[in-house]
Design a protein around this motif. Structure first.
Motif, mmCIF file in Angstrom:
data_model
loop_
_atom_site.group_PDB
_atom_site.id
_atom_site.type_symbol
_atom_site.label_atom_id
_atom_site.label_comp_id
_atom_site.label_asym_id
_atom_site.label_seq_id
_atom_site.Cartn_x
_atom_site.Cartn_y
_atom_site.Cartn_z
ATOM 1 N N ARG A 46 8.178 -2.343 0.467
ATOM 2 C CA ARG A 46 7.894 -1.114 -0.266
ATOM 3 C C ARG A 46 8.993 -0.847 -1.299
ATOM 4 O O ARG A 46 8.717 -0.574 -2.466
ATOM 5 C CB ARG A 46 7.805 0.060 0.715
ATOM 6 C CG ARG A 46 7.559 1.398 0.070
ATOM 7 C CD ARG A 46 7.521 2.488 1.139
ATOM 8 N NE ARG A 46 7.269 3.803 0.584
ATOM 9 C CZ ARG A 46 8.222 4.596 0.117
ATOM 10 N NH1 ARG A 46 9.470 4.189 0.137
ATOM 11 N NH2 ARG A 46 7.926 5.791 -0.365
ATOM 12 N N ILE A 58 2.198 1.618 -3.694
ATOM 13 C CA ILE A 58 1.285 2.052 -4.752
ATOM 14 C C ILE A 58 0.676 3.410 -4.438
ATOM 15 O O ILE A 58 0.189 4.091 -5.323
ATOM 16 C CB ILE A 58 0.157 1.017 -5.024
ATOM 17 C CG1 ILE A 58 -0.660 0.765 -3.769
ATOM 18 C CG2 ILE A 58 0.720 -0.265 -5.569
ATOM 19 C CD1 ILE A 58 -1.753 -0.248 -3.990
ATOM 20 N N ARG A 59 0.728 3.813 -3.191
ATOM 21 C CA ARG A 59 0.302 5.186 -2.861
ATOM 22 C C ARG A 59 1.502 5.933 -2.326
ATOM 23 O O ARG A 59 1.473 6.445 -1.204
ATOM 24 C CB ARG A 59 -0.795 5.168 -1.809
ATOM 25 C CG ARG A 59 -1.957 4.331 -2.217
ATOM 26 C CD ARG A 59 -3.251 4.887 -1.706
ATOM 27 N NE ARG A 59 -4.345 4.115 -2.256
ATOM 28 C CZ ARG A 59 -5.379 3.709 -1.539
ATOM 29 N NH1 ARG A 59 -5.433 3.999 -0.272
ATOM 30 N NH2 ARG A 59 -6.350 3.028 -2.105
ATOM 31 N N ARG A 60 2.547 5.950 -3.104
ATOM 32 C CA ARG A 60 3.779 6.584 -2.643
ATOM 33 C C ARG A 60 3.536 8.047 -2.316
ATOM 34 O O ARG A 60 2.820 8.739 -3.039
ATOM 35 C CB ARG A 60 4.840 6.476 -3.738
ATOM 36 C CG ARG A 60 6.194 6.944 -3.281
ATOM 37 C CD ARG A 60 7.278 6.054 -3.809
ATOM 38 N NE ARG A 60 7.523 6.283 -5.230
ATOM 39 C CZ ARG A 60 8.733 6.515 -5.733
ATOM 40 N NH1 ARG A 60 9.748 6.577 -4.931
ATOM 41 N NH2 ARG A 60 8.909 6.671 -7.014
ATOM 42 N N TYR A 61 4.138 8.516 -1.246
ATOM 43 C CA TYR A 61 4.052 9.905 -0.781
ATOM 44 C C TYR A 61 2.655 10.293 -0.334
ATOM 45 O O TYR A 61 2.354 11.475 -0.221
ATOM 46 C CB TYR A 61 4.544 10.894 -1.846
ATOM 47 C CG TYR A 61 5.955 10.612 -2.297
ATOM 48 C CD1 TYR A 61 6.939 10.292 -1.381
ATOM 49 C CD2 TYR A 61 6.306 10.657 -3.642
ATOM 50 C CE1 TYR A 61 8.221 10.020 -1.786
ATOM 51 C CE2 TYR A 61 7.585 10.390 -4.062
ATOM 52 C CZ TYR A 61 8.538 10.064 -3.124
ATOM 53 O OH TYR A 61 9.817 9.800 -3.534
ATOM 54 N N LEU A 103 0.832 -1.199 0.000
ATOM 55 C CA LEU A 103 0.000 0.000 0.000
ATOM 56 C C LEU A 103 0.874 1.259 0.000
ATOM 57 O O LEU A 103 0.574 2.233 -0.698
ATOM 58 C CB LEU A 103 -0.915 -0.010 1.228
ATOM 59 C CG LEU A 103 -2.278 0.621 1.003
ATOM 60 C CD1 LEU A 103 -2.998 -0.086 -0.128
ATOM 61 C CD2 LEU A 103 -3.104 0.555 2.277
ATOM 62 N N LEU A 152 -1.317 -5.948 -10.647
ATOM 63 C CA LEU A 152 -0.801 -5.714 -9.302
ATOM 64 C C LEU A 152 -0.515 -7.040 -8.588
ATOM 65 O O LEU A 152 0.581 -7.253 -8.055
ATOM 66 C CB LEU A 152 -1.823 -4.893 -8.503
ATOM 67 C CG LEU A 152 -1.352 -4.414 -7.131
ATOM 68 C CD1 LEU A 152 -0.204 -3.452 -7.273
ATOM 69 C CD2 LEU A 152 -2.501 -3.774 -6.367
ATOM 70 N N MET A 188 8.743 -3.340 -4.144
ATOM 71 C CA MET A 188 7.622 -2.997 -5.030
ATOM 72 C C MET A 188 8.019 -1.887 -5.993
ATOM 73 O O MET A 188 7.728 -1.938 -7.184
ATOM 74 C CB MET A 188 6.420 -2.516 -4.202
ATOM 75 C CG MET A 188 5.593 -3.593 -3.563
ATOM 76 S SD MET A 188 4.670 -4.555 -4.741
ATOM 77 C CE MET A 188 3.429 -3.350 -5.241
#
Lengths: 316, 296
Positions: free
Chosen positions: A203, A123-126, A120, A229, A206
């Motif tokens: 992370r 895929i939702r970096r920052y 998570l 994904l 990924m």
């Protein structure tokens, strides 16, 4: 492959020998020994102590003592406990299962949660979640495990009374549910550090995979995003994590020792502490050797599994 | 926006400049927060005992287990002997932080020495030294720490040395790798051609170029040393009462978890704060000094 294995095993044998020398030196060169226990017996005389020392072989030169111990260890005789004269391997075996149970269950929890947080975060970096996960992992790595255990007991046993504050099971109960209830708290406490480490590496892994050609290809040929994904990204990102899992073993063992103390869990950690208090050299040496072997086996398995799971890796 | 399209957006536009800057800023802010926490803790522990009216050793059996904030000036409460918790926490902080810094200094020195010698000479010496490092790393650190600590007379110095003995290996590995690669660089070869001694090349030419990762590793080592002190003292083999340390204050706190939870909660909170502080600073230094080392 077999050349790699041979080379590795030879290397590990040398390491184990070094481990045994270091361990032996640490225990035997330090002041105070197993004899201190016997001086507490009323009426013990110096002559009697001499006899005891002689019969235990403690009056011989250190190198001789080491050689005796080493020779026997190589053929599977790890000596007998100074405390109750049980064979060392038997004593370790009796305390092994609770520790393994704790380590395995917390590893499962840590891998599942850590993977979820890592994926998570990637895929939702920052995003806010990513920042919180980053900060949370750093804080989790800074909390003393035993103190986290105390906080856990305070909240869930003292305040909420949801979970028992320790032990393997309730005496007189011992049903599966009872075991499970006792396992929850120590398992989660031990998992904390592993979750933190695992999620960070997951992370990073990924983010590497997401830029690979095959991910773009999959997307270009119209594979649904969710399938990209799950089947292309996460699956491949998990591959290098096998190595991380192997390398986490020493940390996990250390954590288990501390967690067991807090939750009065009758495992190897407790055995180690008790044996140290009693100056039970054979058991302490046995546990040191056993845990070093476990660590090396973990490393080896990680290498082999990695090679098996990823055909691009050739071991030689 | 679904998770999947979000991932596509991240990949398609890797240079989300604003987000990157934000990321750096937050990172930086964390390091600053860490530094502030350390400075406050150090000042509190160093100066606090002179300013605070209570002595950490004064027993007052009429005010045992005073709850925090409810018993006049005992803002953090009192312990099982009626001693003021804040005074004890400050004195314990002196011990814990001193052990942390001292163990870091010793372990860093040892690590630098071993790593430099191994990386510079290589061959038999290098292999032997690094195999020794590998062997020590085979022990789960707490096991080694306890085995050492249990068998020495526990004093401030001996516990510091024991902690240092279980924490020098990472520095040695980092330094060895750096020195080994630096050794082949032109400036090192030039120095060698000019007839400089081994010691000169090692410590005057190569080592200064490896300083960044050493600074990072040693900052993280302070955090580690404070944690290790806490572990070993909690288990009863570290700093011995009446000298207080954050670790040994927790030693018998578990008994009072029901009646006086602050005895267990407060010291652990300070340990966490100090360790988090050093970890944040170390992470910030890593970003600032050597971006290549960043794993996240």
């Amino acid at each position: 492959m077999s050349r790699f294995l041979f080379h590795r095993l030879a290397q590990y044998l040398v390491l184990l020998w070094l481990v045994s020398v270091i361990g032996f030196a640490v225990l035997h060169l330090a002041p105070g020994g197993p004899l201190a226990q016997f001086t507490l017996i009323p009426g013990m005389t110096a002559e009697q102590l001499q006899v005891i020392a002689h019969q235990m072989g403690l009056d011989r030169p250190l190198p001789v003592q080491y050689w005796e111990w080493f020779r026997r260890m190589m053929v599977g005789e790890w000596g007998r406990s100074y405390r109750d004269s049980q064979p060392v391997l038997y004593v370790i075996g009796a305390h092994l299962w609770p520790t393994l149970e704790l380590m395995l269950s917390s590893s499962v929890v840590a891998v599942l949660l850590g993977t979820w947080v890592g994926v998570l975060g990637a895929i939702r970096r920052y995003s806010v979640f990513d920042y919180l996960a980053t900060i949370g992992a750093m804080v989790a790595l800074s909390i003393p495990t035993f103190w986290f255990g105390l906080v856990f007991i305070y909240i869930f046993s003292v305040k909420l009374a949801w979970l028992p504050p320790g032990n393997l099971y309730t005496i007189g109960d011992g049903s599966f549910l009872d075991y499970a209830r006792h396992l929850i708290a120590p398992c989660l406490v031990l998992a904390l550090v592993t979750i933190a480490i695992w999620s960070r590496y997951m992370r990073a892994s990924m983010l590497e995979v997401v830029n690979q050609d095959y991910v773009r290809t999959a997307r270009a040929k119209g594979v649904p995003e969710r399938a990209v994904l799950v089947h292309h990204t996460i699956r491949n990102a998990l591959l290098p994590m096998i190595t991380i899992a192997g390398l986490q073993l020493p940390t996990l063992l250390s954590g288990a020792l501390v967690t067991e103390t807090v939750f009065t869990w009758p495992g190897m950690g407790r055995l180690f502490l008790d044996s140290i208090g009693y100056r039970d050299y054979p058991v302490v040496m046995g546990i040191l050797m056993f845990s070093a072997m476990l660590v090396l086996i973990g490393n080896l398995l990680a290498d082999l599994l990695y090679a098996v799971s990823d055909p691009r890796i050739r071991l030689d | 926006m679904t998770e999947a399209t979000d991932i596509a957006a991240t990949v398609a536009r890797p240079s989300r400049a604003r987000s990157r800057a934000l990321a750096r800023f937050v990172r930086h802010r964390l390091a600053l927060f860490g530094l502030a926490a350390i400075v406050v803790l150090v000042l509190l522990c160093a100066a606090g005992p002179y300013l605070w009216p209570y002595n950490d050793l004064r027993i007052n059996m009429r005010q045992r287990f005073a709850e925090p904030l409810l018993a006049g000036l005992h803002v953090f409460g009192t312990d099982e002997l009626g001693r003021d918790m804040l005074a004890r926490l400050m004195m314990a902080g002196r011990v814990s932080l001193t052990v942390g810094f001292a163990a870091m200094a010793i372990s860093t020195l040892v690590g630098i020495l071993v790593g430099t010698l191994a990386g510079y000479f290589g061959g038999m010496i290098g292999t032997a030294l690094m195999r020794f490092v590998d062997a020590v790393l085979c022990f789960p650190s707490i096991f080694l720490l306890l085995a050492l600590a249990a068998f020495v007379q526990p004093t401030l110095l001996s516990i510091t040395l024991v902690i240092a003995a279980t924490a020098w290996m990472e520095v040695a590995r980092v330094v060895e790798a750096q020195i080994r690669s630096l050794r082949e660089r032109d400036f090192a070869l030039a120095s060698e051609a000019l007839g400089a001694s081994d010691a000169h090349i090692m410590f005057r030419e190569l080592l200064p170029n490896a300083i960044a990762p050493i600074v990072v590793a040693s900052t993280l080592n302070v955090a580690r040393a404070i944690l290790l002190e806490a572990y070993v003292s909690y288990l009863g083999y570290g700093i011995q009462p009446p000298v207080p340390s954050w670790g040994n204050m927790l030693n018998n706190a578990q008994e009072y978890l029901v009646t006086a939870p602050w005895l267990a909660l407060l010291p652990g909170l300070l340990i966490t704060l100090a360790v988090t502080g050093f970890n944040f600073v170390g992470d910030g230094l890593r970003d600032a000094l050597d971006p290549r080392l960043d794993i996240s």
